[in-house]
Write a protein that holds these residues in place. Structure first.
Motif, short mmCIF file in Angstrom:
data_model
loop_
_atom_site.label_atom_id
_atom_site.label_comp_id
_atom_site.label_asym_id
_atom_site.label_seq_id
_atom_site.Cartn_x
_atom_site.Cartn_y
_atom_site.Cartn_z
N LEU A 162 12.96 28.93 23.25
CA LEU A 162 12.41 28.12 22.16
C LEU A 162 11.38 28.88 21.34
N CYS A 163 11.26 30.18 21.58
CA CYS A 163 10.27 31.01 20.90
C CYS A 163 10.99 32.03 20.01
N LEU A 164 10.67 32.01 18.71
CA LEU A 164 11.27 32.95 17.78
C LEU A 164 10.47 34.24 17.67
N GLY A 165 9.19 34.18 17.94
CA GLY A 165 8.36 35.37 17.85
C GLY A 165 6.92 35.03 18.18
N VAL A 166 6.10 36.05 18.41
CA VAL A 166 4.71 35.82 18.77
C VAL A 166 3.79 36.74 17.98
N GLU A 167 2.56 36.30 17.88
CA GLU A 167 1.44 37.16 17.52
C GLU A 167 0.69 37.44 18.80
N ALA A 168 0.33 38.69 19.04
CA ALA A 168 -0.32 39.02 20.31
C ALA A 168 -1.22 40.23 20.14
N VAL A 169 -2.25 40.29 20.98
CA VAL A 169 -3.12 41.46 21.04
C VAL A 169 -2.68 42.31 22.21
N SER A 174 -4.68 46.58 19.45
CA SER A 174 -3.88 46.41 18.24
C SER A 174 -3.22 45.04 18.25
N VAL A 175 -2.87 44.55 17.06
CA VAL A 175 -2.30 43.21 16.93
C VAL A 175 -0.82 43.32 16.58
N LEU A 176 0.00 42.73 17.42
CA LEU A 176 1.43 42.61 17.14
C LEU A 176 1.63 41.36 16.28
N ARG A 177 2.11 41.54 15.07
CA ARG A 177 2.31 40.42 14.17
C ARG A 177 3.82 40.20 14.02
N ASP A 178 4.34 39.36 14.89
CA ASP A 178 5.79 39.17 14.99
C ASP A 178 6.13 37.69 14.98
N LEU A 179 5.44 36.95 14.10
CA LEU A 179 5.67 35.50 13.99
C LEU A 179 6.88 35.24 13.09
N ARG A 180 8.04 35.61 13.59
CA ARG A 180 9.28 35.46 12.83
C ARG A 180 9.67 33.99 12.67
N ARG A 181 10.34 33.69 11.57
CA ARG A 181 10.98 32.39 11.40
C ARG A 181 12.49 32.60 11.28
N LEU A 182 12.96 33.67 11.91
CA LEU A 182 14.36 34.07 11.79
C LEU A 182 15.11 33.81 13.09
N ARG A 183 16.38 33.44 12.97
CA ARG A 183 17.26 33.35 14.14
C ARG A 183 17.91 34.70 14.44
N LYS A 184 18.05 35.52 13.44
CA LYS A 184 18.69 36.83 13.62
C LYS A 184 17.76 37.92 13.10
N ASP A 185 17.46 38.89 13.95
CA ASP A 185 16.63 40.02 13.57
C ASP A 185 16.89 41.15 14.57
N ASN A 186 17.91 41.94 14.32
CA ASN A 186 18.27 43.03 15.22
C ASN A 186 17.64 44.33 14.75
N THR A 187 16.32 44.43 14.91
CA THR A 187 15.60 45.61 14.43
C THR A 187 14.86 46.29 15.58
N GLY A 188 15.58 46.49 16.67
CA GLY A 188 14.98 47.25 17.76
C GLY A 188 14.56 46.39 18.93
N GLY A 203 -0.33 41.89 27.37
CA GLY A 203 -0.99 41.53 26.13
C GLY A 203 -1.37 40.06 26.14
N ILE A 204 -2.13 39.65 25.13
CA ILE A 204 -2.60 38.28 25.01
C ILE A 204 -1.87 37.61 23.85
N ILE A 205 -1.02 36.64 24.13
CA ILE A 205 -0.35 35.89 23.07
C ILE A 205 -1.38 34.99 22.39
N THR A 206 -1.48 35.11 21.06
CA THR A 206 -2.46 34.31 20.31
C THR A 206 -1.81 33.24 19.45
N ALA A 207 -0.54 33.37 19.15
CA ALA A 207 0.18 32.35 18.37
C ALA A 207 1.67 32.58 18.59
N ALA A 208 2.46 31.55 18.26
CA ALA A 208 3.90 31.67 18.44
C ALA A 208 4.64 30.88 17.38
N SER A 209 5.79 31.41 17.02
CA SER A 209 6.73 30.73 16.13
C SER A 209 7.77 30.05 17.01
#
Length: 477
Positions: A162-169, A174-188, A203-209
């Motif tokens: 149920l998780c499309l992506g997360v923001e995490a430290v 460094s901050v991972l900014r991966d709050l995708r709203r996509l169902r398809k993203d084959n980029t690695g 890492g510490i999850i700070t937000a989620a899509s």
């Protein structure tokens, strides 16, 4: 706040305003088996402050124990031993950042409780279909970090699904900014998927899509008395075949569980008292269906085929709530009885009846004990809990407890199952993972941990056991 010299040095590196008094509630866990420890409590207000806290702990070589709602059952958010860590709470980051109902997407901070996320979804005419008994307290970050399950996994999957992506430290700040709203993203590499279920060790999850879903147009809830777990599995096959995609819950309840409820919570109404085994079934049906007629026809077929000896269809939302109240109070009754050993296990579905029979016989040979086996049969997850005989206290079984746990887990693993189905590994099961985990998988996990967190500061000792004293770089707060 009185600080020791090491704490003083770390406090000087932290952003202004993030420190809060460290209270007993930040160091406890629901069952009271493990008491945590901590030097400082940081409660940041933004991802930038989380990053600053992580950088400070990296510089001071102080471990970080993330703290959500504190509902975990495997000591993942309490650190009883080792150098004093900093306890990191996300409770001040509890906002809903946005909702896109036309996309079935919602973005929330990790300190939001599951109830808050569910309410925000309903406010835009959608549902977030993860369901936990602790949803009023459990926070999104902890739910994702443990890849929590719950009662609706059969239909919607675990938290990761149920998780499309997360923001995490990450451990270097460094901050991972991966709050995708996509169902398809084959980029690695799917880094978000790696952090979900990592229990704060990477890492510490700070937000989620999050994925949302349409609200069900009709819900039918029923309880059925079944003769044994094998019949319950045949009933599951019937229901899945007849109502494909509409089965949201299929819960197995043992007669011992009903007896515990009668003993400790007699006010809980039991629709089918005395049943040797029961199934709690929930169907979510599309618009245009007659839920009562469809459910009644299904129950009649179950009775005709001998899969059930009795069945009750909830006639109202209140009665459905009573059925679910019974299920949700089973763990409460368990705590009042006092378990010798509790197990969160999963098995291939076809192995479940034989496991229940064989494990019961094995425990009977070991001593006079009772078993309350219940759980999410639809996805193979059982809560297999062992209790003292009537009139005896669990303290009398202290010497037997390690043997019981080892024997149950060994039997599960031998049948292709897991000793941790939905609660995670935490610190409580780190030794079990080291013993029974696949060697190649464990080596890959250790390599990932070493690459992302070379100082070992992220939730030390959770999932992967701590090295021997003196063997790790963490110095403590």
């Amino acid at each position: 706040m009185a600080l020791n010299p090491a704490d003083d040095r770390l406090a000087a590196l932290l952003p202004e305003g993030v420190l809060r008094p460290l209270e007993p509630r930040h160091l406890d866990e629901p069952r009271g088996y493990h008491a945590g420890q901590g030097g400082l409590l940081a409660a940041p207000r933004s991802v930038e402050e989380v990053a600053a806290v992580v950088r400070a702990c990296t510089a001071a070589r102080v471990g970080i124990v993330p703290r959500g709602g504190g509902t975990g059952l495997v000591a993942g958010s309490v650190m009883p031993l080792g150098p004093l860590p900093l306890v990191l709470s996300l409770e001040r980051m509890a906002g809903i950042r946005g909702a896109w109902p036309e996309e079935d997407v919602l973005i929330a901070d990790s300190g939001a409780t599951l109830s808050q996320v569910q309410d925000a979804a309903r406010a835009v005419g959608r549902q977030f279909p993860l369901s936990l008994a602790s949803q009023g307290t459990a926070q999104l970050g902890g739910i994702l970090s443990t890849n929590a399950g719950g009662t609706a996994v059969l239909r919607w999957g675990n938290a990761r699904a149920l998780c499309l992506g997360v923001e995490a430290v990450l451990p270097d700040g460094s901050v991972l900014r991966d709050l995708r709203r996509l169902r398809k993203d084959n980029t690695g590499y799917a880094i978000s998927d790696l952090l979900v279920g990592a229990e704060g060790t990477l890492g510490i999850i700070t937000a989620a899509s999050l994925r949302l879903a349409p609200l069900p147009q009709a819900v039918a809830t029923a309880m059925l008395a079944v003769p044994d777990p094998a019949a319950a599995l045949r009933l599951l096959a019937l229901v899945q075949g007849e109502m494909a995609g509409c089965v949201t819950a299929f819960e197995l309840i043992s007669g011992q569980g009903l007896a515990f409820l009668s003993e400790t919570l007699p006010e809980i109404r039991q629709p089918l008292p005395g049943a040797p085994w029961s199934v709690l079934l929930e169907l979510s049906l599309p618009r245009g269906c007659d839920p009562a007629a469809m459910a009644e026809a299904l129950l009649v077929r179950a009775l005709e085929q001998g899969l059930a000896s009795d069945a009750i269809l909830a006639q109202s939302g209140a009665q459905a709530g009573e059925f679910w109240s019974l299920r949700e109070h089973l763990p409460v009754a368990n705590r009042r009885i006092g378990a010798i050993s509790s197990h969160d296990i999963s098995l291939p579905l076809s192995e479940i009846p034989r496991f229940i029979a064989d494990a019961g016989a094995m425990l009977a040979a070991m001593g006079d004990m009772r078993v309350n086996c219940f759980g999410h049969l639809g996805d193979g997850n059982l809560h297999y809990n062992v209790f003292p005989a009537p009139g005896r206290d669990r303290a009398e079984y202290a010497a037997l407890r390690p043997r019981v746990q080892e024997a149950v887990h060994e039997m599960v693993v031998a049948r292709g199952g897991s000793f941790s189905a939905e609660h995670g590994v935490g610190r409580l099961k780190a030794a079990d993972l080291a013993r029974w985990g696949d060697p190649a998988r464990l080596a890959a996990m250790r390599a990932i941990k070493a690459a992302l967190d070379p100082l070992g500061i992220m939730n030390p000792g959770a999932v992967l056991a701590l090295p021997e004293p003196g063997g790790g770089p963490i110095s403590g707060g």
